[in-house]
Design a protein around this motif. Structure first.
Motif, PDB file in Angstrom:
ATOM      1  N   THR A 117      38.270  61.237  44.927  1.00 43.89           N
ATOM      2  CA  THR A 117      37.602  60.475  43.886  1.00 43.89           C
ATOM      3  C   THR A 117      38.589  60.140  42.778  1.00 43.89           C
ATOM      4  N   ILE A 118      38.572  58.897  42.348  1.00 40.32           N
ATOM      5  CA  ILE A 118      39.490  58.435  41.312  1.00 40.32           C
ATOM      6  C   ILE A 118      39.344  59.291  40.054  1.00 40.32           C
ATOM      7  N   MET A 135      44.149  69.484  43.634  1.00 38.49           N
ATOM      8  CA  MET A 135      45.433  68.797  43.580  1.00 38.49           C
ATOM      9  C   MET A 135      45.997  68.967  42.173  1.00 38.49           C
ATOM     10  N   ASP A 136      47.312  68.786  42.032  1.00 37.01           N
ATOM     11  CA  ASP A 136      47.886  68.867  40.699  1.00 37.01           C
ATOM     12  C   ASP A 136      47.928  67.511  40.007  1.00 37.01           C
ATOM     13  N   VAL A 137      47.475  66.478  40.707  1.00 38.86           N
ATOM     14  CA  VAL A 137      47.342  65.145  40.120  1.00 38.86           C
ATOM     15  C   VAL A 137      46.024  64.558  40.620  1.00 38.86           C
ATOM     16  N   ALA A 138      45.609  63.471  39.996  1.00 43.55           N
ATOM     17  CA  ALA A 138      44.368  62.808  40.416  1.00 43.55           C
ATOM     18  C   ALA A 138      44.689  61.456  41.030  1.00 43.55           C
ATOM     19  N   PRO A 139      43.923  61.013  42.028  1.00 46.37           N
ATOM     20  CA  PRO A 139      44.106  59.663  42.569  1.00 46.37           C
ATOM     21  C   PRO A 139      43.909  58.628  41.462  1.00 46.37           C
ATOM     22  N   LEU A 140      44.611  57.526  41.570  1.00 43.90           N
ATOM     23  CA  LEU A 140      44.481  56.479  40.562  1.00 43.90           C
ATOM     24  C   LEU A 140      44.416  55.113  41.235  1.00 43.90           C
TER      25      LEU A 140
END
Length: 387
Positions: free
Chosen positions: A99-100, A114-119
């Protein structure tokens, strides 16, 4: 009766269709995404995309849809829910949901972090490759020198059966500088064009030092010097080597003139099984050394460093030997390329070995000669003669 026959045909069609879709999902691939490029490589073939890999805050982001396709996910199994801003990918019984803007993703309803998020960028969903790749059984490697993300699987090599090699599939390849295609002559004498996924290139060092010790910018004079040496005019040399057919390198080891060719597709064309070649973006490993799947040679990217692993057959003790190639393993657009000079040849050296008489990794063949690069014509012929 006719209705029953039609029903049986329809059922069989559905079975075969499902089998076909399953086979597509079960395929394992090697995929390469290079920062800034709006294309990616899948099994040595270039695939275009309407997006480009980029780096942000020290992390490399790849477009999710194309990553899924590169890994073998069927296009119908890549879905986007615009309301929840969620992307779903399904393959081989594994379903992933991203999910963004959220660092939590789901693998078959199991929450993971995750250590980052989808963008979203330019209408495409991006995230680092490893979260998708590892969930589907792939490994991921980042090469900072080549700015490439390589996604690959651990190979299960075929065993040559205590024989130095595999059945021969081709006897000749002819490759021209600047061309992405090699003309292959197969074992039956038929010819076809092989897409190598990357242009063959004449590679020269940027600088060299002349007899007086003066440092010369070779990139500015090499066409004139070649013209003198070959008794050609500079314009004739430019016809043989137009822009895009040569590469000027700042790597000090690349100061000898050589034609560089993509190794993997050519090796497969000559008969080395796909399963016996692994490229992870840092190392090119070829299995089957000394007649066993446990033996291999591993070559380091952008270096002449190589390592031979000897198997425990034929009196071997499983030891390793440090060795080197004649030319550095060049990486272009994430693809490993080997050098062929006018008197030495890394391509054949990786397929052949002297052991009493010349034995080949391709069973029953010997190299004709060192494969000379025809500088004046910008062509390299790789010729192998069957016994």
């Amino acid at each position: 009766m006719l209705k029953k026959i039609l029903a049986i045909i329809l059922t069989l069609s559905l079975v075969f269709s499902m089998t076909s879709l399953g086979y597509a999902d079960d395929s394992k691939h090697t995929a390469i995404f290079v920062v800034g490029q709006s294309s990616y490589m899948q099994d040595n073939l270039s695939k275009s995309m309407d997006a480009a890999t980029f780096i942000q805050n020290g992390r490399t982001y790849v477009p999710l849809r194309y990553l899924g396709l590169a890994l073998g996910v069927n296009e119908n199994n890549i879905q986007w829910d615009s309301t929840s801003q969620t992307a779903t990918l399904s393959m081989n019984g594994t379903t992933l949901k991203f999910t963004i803007g959220k660092t939590t993703y789901y693998t078959n309803s199991q929450a993971n972090s995750m250590d980052v998020a989808p963008l979203v960028k330019n209408g495409r969903t991006y995230l680092p490759a490893r979260y998708v790749a590892e969930a589907f059984g792939y490994n991921v490697n980042w090469n900072g020198d080549t700015q490439a993300v390589t996604v690959y699987t651990d190979v299960t090599p075929q065993d040559p059966g205590n024989v130095w090699g595999f059945p021969l599939k081709a006897t000749k390849a002819e490759i021209k500088a600047g061309s992405q295609y090699a003309q292959i002559t197969d074992i039956n004498g038929n010819t076809y064009n092989l897409d190598m996924g990357q242009k063959a290139l004449a590679v020269l060092g940027h600088y060299f030092t002349d007899m007086s010790g003066k440092r010369i910018d070779w990139s500015k004079v090499w066409i004139d010097e070649y013209a003198k040496a070959l008794n050609m005019t500079p314009d004739d040399v430019r016809k043989v080597y137009p822009e895009g057919s040569y590469y000027i390198s700042d790597n000090s080891e690349l100061n000898a003139d050589a034609m560089y060719v993509p190794f993997i597709p050519l090796a497969e064309a000559f008969g080395v099984p796909k399963e016996n070649i692994q490229w992870d973006g840092q190392y090119l490993t070829i299995y089957g050394w000394d007649g066993s799947k446990d033996g291999y040679i591993k070559i380091t990217a952008n270096s002449t460093k190589a390592l031979i692993q000897w198997p425990t057959i034929n009196g071997g003790d499983g030891s390793t030997t440090n060795t080197s190639t004649s030319f550095p393993l060049l990486v272009m657009n994430g693809i490993p390329m080997v050098g062929i000079g006018r008197s030495i040849d890394d391509f054949s050296a990786l397929l052949f070995r002297e052991a009493g008489s010349d034995y080949s990794m391709l069973r029953g063949v010997v190299p004709l000669t060192a494969q000379a690069w025809s500088v004046g014509k910008g062509i390299v012929p790789i010729v192998i003669n069957p016994f």
